[in-house]
Design a protein around this motif. Structure first.
Motif, PDB file in Angstrom:
ATOM      1  N   UNK A   1       0.981  -1.254  -0.230  1.00 46.63           N
ATOM      2  CA  UNK A   1      -0.344   0.153   0.210  1.00 46.63           C
ATOM      3  C   UNK A   1       1.175   1.101  -0.125  1.00 46.63           C
ATOM      4  N   UNK A   2       1.675   1.395   0.723  1.00 48.41           N
ATOM      5  CA  UNK A   2       3.239   2.154   1.137  1.00 48.41           C
ATOM      6  C   UNK A   2       3.466   2.504   0.013  1.00 48.41           C
ATOM      7  N   UNK A   3       3.913   1.836  -1.041  1.00 50.71           N
ATOM      8  CA  UNK A   3       4.230   1.650  -2.801  1.00 50.71           C
ATOM      9  C   UNK A   3       3.433   1.994  -3.175  1.00 50.71           C
ATOM     10  N   UNK A   4       2.507   1.624  -3.158  1.00 50.55           N
ATOM     11  CA  UNK A   4       0.953   2.121  -4.558  1.00 50.55           C
ATOM     12  C   UNK A   4       1.179   3.615  -4.410  1.00 50.55           C
ATOM     13  N   UNK A   5       1.258   4.457  -3.294  1.00 54.07           N
ATOM     14  CA  UNK A   5       0.005   5.728  -2.748  1.00 54.07           C
ATOM     15  C   UNK A   5       2.109   6.399  -3.127  1.00 54.07           C
ATOM     16  N   UNK A   6       2.893   6.140  -3.098  1.00 54.23           N
ATOM     17  CA  UNK A   6       4.015   6.835  -2.699  1.00 54.23           C
ATOM     18  C   UNK A   6       4.079   7.132  -5.450  1.00 54.23           C
ATOM     19  N   UNK A   7       3.527   6.181  -5.459  1.00 51.63           N
ATOM     20  CA  UNK A   7       3.658   5.572  -7.086  1.00 51.63           C
ATOM     21  C   UNK A   7       3.087   7.003  -7.315  1.00 51.63           C
ATOM     22  N   UNK A   8       1.843   7.932  -6.805  1.00 46.83           N
ATOM     23  CA  UNK A   8       0.629   8.079  -7.564  1.00 46.83           C
ATOM     24  C   UNK A   8       0.596   9.915  -6.222  1.00 46.83           C
ATOM     25  N   UNK A   9       2.277   9.622  -5.272  1.00 48.21           N
ATOM     26  CA  UNK A   9       1.550  10.837  -4.724  1.00 48.21           C
ATOM     27  C   UNK A   9       2.463  12.672  -5.151  1.00 48.21           C
ATOM     28  N   UNK A  10       2.921  12.660  -5.931  1.00 46.11           N
ATOM     29  CA  UNK A  10       2.567  13.478  -7.373  1.00 46.11           C
ATOM     30  C   UNK A  10       1.715  13.416  -8.166  1.00 46.11           C
TER      31      UNK A  10
END
Length: 132
Positions: free
Chosen positions: A23-32
């Motif tokens: 979940x953290x990896x996925x969030x990081x992908x779309x954080x921008x």
């Protein structure tokens, strides 16, 4: 052989991958916000819809980011379940359950990131109680 060693390492990675990590990896992908999209799992630089696991993908929706982040781990199902539980907080339609793609496509980027934060907290609570 090298291929066998890689396969063994991959197996260890798969069996120890935490749902919160996916979940953290996925969030990081779309954080921008430039790397986030709506109404498609993923898009290429030219704006065409593309598979979320593709190396040519440059932006993802919430589910596309989850698919990309979990690709090859065998952990997609658990992470998706946490995201679905979190999406319920952002009820959109009265007579129907709200899913992550509803939040992604009908709300703004900040709300999608809050949905991920909620899912991460849920996953970390489960992990703290001994579940992966």
């Amino acid at each position: 052989s090298l291929h066998r060693a890689i396969a063994i390492v991959r197996c260890v990675e798969v069996t120890t991958m935490k749902t919160s990590t996916i979940l953290k990896r996925a969030k990081k992908l779309i954080s921008d916000p430039k790397r986030w999209t709506q109404h498609a799992f993923a898009k290429a630089a030219n704006g065409n819809v593309i598979g979320p696991e593709s190396d040519n993908a440059v932006c993802w929706c919430s589910i596309g980011a989850l698919r990309k982040a979990s690709f090859g781990t065998g952990c997609y199902g658990r992470a998706e379940a946490m995201l679905e539980m979190a999406a319920k907080r952002f009820q959109i339609q009265i007579y129907r359950q709200t899913y992550p793609d509803d939040v992604n496509d009908q709300r703004d980027h900040a709300t999608v990131l809050r949905m991920f934060d909620s899912a991460i907290r849920l996953a970390e609570r489960q992990e703290a109680s001994g579940q992966r």
